[in-house]
Design a protein around this motif. Structure first.
Motif, PDB file in Angstrom:
ATOM      1  N   ALA A  83      54.733  64.466  24.852  1.00  0.00           N
ATOM      2  CA  ALA A  83      54.459  63.066  25.178  1.00  0.00           C
ATOM      3  C   ALA A  83      53.732  62.427  24.012  1.00  0.00           C
ATOM      4  O   ALA A  83      53.018  63.097  23.266  1.00  0.00           O
ATOM      5  N   GLY A  84      53.925  61.121  23.858  1.00  0.00           N
ATOM      6  CA  GLY A  84      53.268  60.412  22.770  1.00  0.00           C
ATOM      7  C   GLY A  84      53.759  58.991  22.662  1.00  0.00           C
ATOM      8  O   GLY A  84      54.062  58.341  23.658  1.00  0.00           O
ATOM      9  N   TYR A  85      53.889  58.521  21.424  1.00  0.00           N
ATOM     10  CA  TYR A  85      54.188  57.131  21.114  1.00  0.00           C
ATOM     11  C   TYR A  85      55.483  57.019  20.313  1.00  0.00           C
ATOM     12  O   TYR A  85      55.742  57.853  19.431  1.00  0.00           O
ATOM     13  N   VAL A  86      56.257  55.982  20.611  1.00  0.00           N
ATOM     14  CA  VAL A  86      57.412  55.591  19.797  1.00  0.00           C
ATOM     15  C   VAL A  86      57.307  54.091  19.552  1.00  0.00           C
ATOM     16  O   VAL A  86      57.154  53.311  20.497  1.00  0.00           O
ATOM     17  N   GLY A  87      57.380  53.702  18.292  1.00  0.00           N
ATOM     18  CA  GLY A  87      57.479  52.299  17.930  1.00  0.00           C
ATOM     19  C   GLY A  87      58.869  52.055  17.375  1.00  0.00           C
ATOM     20  O   GLY A  87      59.440  52.920  16.706  1.00  0.00           O
ATOM     21  N   ALA A  88      59.423  50.892  17.655  1.00  0.00           N
ATOM     22  CA  ALA A  88      60.770  50.570  17.171  1.00  0.00           C
ATOM     23  C   ALA A  88      60.786  49.146  16.632  1.00  0.00           C
ATOM     24  O   ALA A  88      60.329  48.217  17.296  1.00  0.00           O
ATOM     25  N   ASP A  89      61.276  48.997  15.412  1.00  0.00           N
ATOM     26  CA  ASP A  89      61.491  47.697  14.790  1.00  0.00           C
ATOM     27  C   ASP A  89      62.986  47.550  14.559  1.00  0.00           C
ATOM     28  O   ASP A  89      63.609  48.442  13.984  1.00  0.00           O
ATOM     29  N   TYR A  90      63.562  46.425  14.997  1.00  0.00           N
ATOM     30  CA  TYR A  90      65.016  46.305  14.956  1.00  0.00           C
ATOM     31  C   TYR A  90      65.455  44.852  14.861  1.00  0.00           C
ATOM     32  O   TYR A  90      64.680  43.925  15.085  1.00  0.00           O
ATOM     33  N   ASP A  91      66.722  44.682  14.522  1.00  0.00           N
ATOM     34  CA  ASP A  91      67.381  43.387  14.547  1.00  0.00           C
ATOM     35  C   ASP A  91      68.268  43.334  15.774  1.00  0.00           C
ATOM     36  O   ASP A  91      68.892  44.334  16.148  1.00  0.00           O
ATOM     37  N   ILE A  92      68.338  42.164  16.384  1.00  0.00           N
ATOM     38  CA  ILE A  92      69.156  41.974  17.590  1.00  0.00           C
ATOM     39  C   ILE A  92      70.380  41.144  17.200  1.00  0.00           C
ATOM     40  O   ILE A  92      70.265  40.104  16.535  1.00  0.00           O
ATOM     41  N   TYR A  93      71.552  41.610  17.648  1.00  0.00           N
ATOM     42  CA  TYR A  93      72.808  40.934  17.365  1.00  0.00           C
ATOM     43  C   TYR A  93      73.445  40.499  18.679  1.00  0.00           C
ATOM     44  O   TYR A  93      73.312  41.170  19.705  1.00  0.00           O
ATOM     45  N   GLU A 126      69.756  47.203  16.153  1.00  0.00           N
ATOM     46  CA  GLU A 126      69.883  48.108  15.015  1.00  0.00           C
ATOM     47  C   GLU A 126      68.558  48.128  14.258  1.00  0.00           C
ATOM     48  O   GLU A 126      68.036  47.084  13.879  1.00  0.00           O
ATOM     49  N   GLY A 127      68.005  49.344  14.074  1.00  0.00           N
ATOM     50  CA  GLY A 127      66.728  49.418  13.370  1.00  0.00           C
ATOM     51  C   GLY A 127      66.195  50.827  13.248  1.00  0.00           C
ATOM     52  O   GLY A 127      66.946  51.802  13.274  1.00  0.00           O
ATOM     53  N   TRP A 128      64.852  50.911  13.136  1.00  0.00           N
ATOM     54  CA  TRP A 128      64.137  52.161  12.871  1.00  0.00           C
ATOM     55  C   TRP A 128      63.157  52.456  13.994  1.00  0.00           C
ATOM     56  O   TRP A 128      62.626  51.539  14.616  1.00  0.00           O
ATOM     57  N   TYR A 129      62.902  53.734  14.208  1.00  0.00           N
ATOM     58  CA  TYR A 129      61.841  54.130  15.130  1.00  0.00           C
ATOM     59  C   TYR A 129      61.000  55.230  14.511  1.00  0.00           C
ATOM     60  O   TYR A 129      61.423  55.930  13.599  1.00  0.00           O
ATOM     61  N   HIS A 154      53.264  81.112  25.083  1.00  0.00           N
ATOM     62  CA  HIS A 154      52.802  79.726  25.146  1.00  0.00           C
ATOM     63  C   HIS A 154      52.464  79.179  23.763  1.00  0.00           C
ATOM     64  O   HIS A 154      51.911  79.891  22.928  1.00  0.00           O
ATOM     65  N   PHE A 155      52.744  77.873  23.568  1.00  0.00           N
ATOM     66  CA  PHE A 155      52.314  77.183  22.348  1.00  0.00           C
ATOM     67  C   PHE A 155      52.024  75.725  22.657  1.00  0.00           C
ATOM     68  O   PHE A 155      52.510  75.167  23.645  1.00  0.00           O
ATOM     69  N   ILE A 156      51.204  75.116  21.814  1.00  0.00           N
ATOM     70  CA  ILE A 156      51.005  73.669  21.825  1.00  0.00           C
ATOM     71  C   ILE A 156      51.427  73.169  20.452  1.00  0.00           C
ATOM     72  O   ILE A 156      51.371  73.907  19.463  1.00  0.00           O
ATOM     73  N   GLY A 157      51.854  71.930  20.387  1.00  0.00           N
ATOM     74  CA  GLY A 157      52.330  71.392  19.130  1.00  0.00           C
ATOM     75  C   GLY A 157      51.914  69.957  18.914  1.00  0.00           C
ATOM     76  O   GLY A 157      51.591  69.226  19.862  1.00  0.00           O
ATOM     77  N   LEU A 158      51.920  69.561  17.674  1.00  0.00           N
ATOM     78  CA  LEU A 158      51.693  68.182  17.266  1.00  0.00           C
ATOM     79  C   LEU A 158      52.911  67.771  16.451  1.00  0.00           C
ATOM     80  O   LEU A 158      53.214  68.396  15.430  1.00  0.00           O
ATOM     81  N   HIS A 159      53.642  66.757  16.922  1.00  0.00           N
ATOM     82  CA  HIS A 159      54.868  66.351  16.242  1.00  0.00           C
ATOM     83  C   HIS A 159      54.814  64.891  15.807  1.00  0.00           C
ATOM     84  O   HIS A 159      54.073  64.088  16.372  1.00  0.00           O
ATOM     85  N   VAL A 160      55.602  64.601  14.787  1.00  0.00           N
ATOM     86  CA  VAL A 160      55.875  63.235  14.358  1.00  0.00           C
ATOM     87  C   VAL A 160      57.394  63.085  14.407  1.00  0.00           C
ATOM     88  O   VAL A 160      58.124  64.073  14.408  1.00  0.00           O
ATOM     89  N   HIS A 161      57.860  61.854  14.472  1.00  0.00           N
ATOM     90  CA  HIS A 161      59.302  61.635  14.515  1.00  0.00           C
ATOM     91  C   HIS A 161      59.648  60.296  13.882  1.00  0.00           C
ATOM     92  O   HIS A 161      58.833  59.373  13.860  1.00  0.00           O
ATOM     93  N   GLY A 162      60.855  60.240  13.374  1.00  0.00           N
ATOM     94  CA  GLY A 162      61.353  59.007  12.797  1.00  0.00           C
ATOM     95  C   GLY A 162      62.858  59.062  12.700  1.00  0.00           C
ATOM     96  O   GLY A 162      63.450  60.139  12.663  1.00  0.00           O
ATOM     97  N   GLY A 163      63.465  57.901  12.690  1.00  0.00           N
ATOM     98  CA  GLY A 163      64.910  57.849  12.599  1.00  0.00           C
ATOM     99  C   GLY A 163      65.425  56.429  12.620  1.00  0.00           C
ATOM    100  O   GLY A 163      64.661  55.463  12.548  1.00  0.00           O
ATOM    101  N   GLU A 164      66.723  56.326  12.734  1.00  0.00           N
ATOM    102  CA  GLU A 164      67.409  55.043  12.709  1.00  0.00           C
ATOM    103  C   GLU A 164      68.392  54.990  13.879  1.00  0.00           C
ATOM    104  O   GLU A 164      68.935  56.012  14.280  1.00  0.00           O
TER     105      GLU A 164
END
Length: 185
Positions: free
Chosen positions: A144-154, A116-119, A84-94
């Motif tokens: 489980a956690g949070y995802v924020g996304a900033d993007y442009d809409i075409y 099109e954008g970043w999360y 067993h393990f527990i973890g704390l993660h961060v994430h980012g991408g495009e």
């Protein structure tokens, strides 16, 4: 090169099972190229870093292109790389997504537009690793956690006019893995 490996192993408390590479079968199933590495920091702590990339254009002007990096600090209840393990993660991408229905409503309605954008975000996870042999492990993990996304809409998935900016917040599943692991050291 050998001296660097000796230094690395001494600095990370190397002993049995100190470095592993892995692939997440769930990403493989979506044609997303992925690789992860996990290194022992001490007897009960490891650092897991995964990278994922999908550059496939689907038929009918559908897009689901993205890349993601997700580091995670893990605390093991018994011993590293086992149990067993527990973890704390961060994430980012495009991402560049268009003419598809996105899971869980991420990135808004992309059925008739392209986004099109970043999360970015963070979360906590729980997992379990099984020893399959001297150098092979199997892992299940869910976070489980949070995802924020900033993007442009075409306007259209291909060469459409810019319609404006968008932003989404998501709270829920941020990590799911079914991984095959090879222990290098």
């Amino acid at each position: 090169m050998a001296s660097a490996a000796v230094w690395f192993m001494s600095e990370t408390g190397a002993g049995a099972q100190t470095l592993a590479v892995k692939t997440n079968i769930l990403y493989d199933a979506t044609a997303t190229v992925n690789i992860g590495a996990e290194v022992a920091l001490d007897r009960r702590w490891t650092l897991d870093v995964s990278g994922n990339y999908n550059a496939i254009d689907f038929s009918g002007d559908r897009k689901w292109k993205h890349w993601l990096v997700q580091p995670e600090a893990r605390y093991w209840f018994c011993e590293k790389f086992n149990g067993h393990f527990i973890g704390l993660h961060v994430h980012g991408g495009e991402f560049n997504v268009g003419n598809v229905s996105t899971p869980l409503g991420l990135f808004g309605d992309c059925r008739n537009t392209r986004h099109e954008g970043w999360y970015y975000g963070a979360g906590i996870s729980y997992g379990y690793q099984w020893l399959l042999g001297k150098r092979w492990n199997f892992e299940l993990s869910l976070g489980a956690g949070y995802v924020g996304a900033d993007y442009d809409i075409y306007e259209h998935p291909v060469c459409g006019a810019w319609l404006g900016p968008g932003h989404d917040n998501y709270f829920g599943i941020t990590k799911a893995s079914v991984s095959i692991i090879f222990i290098i050291l």
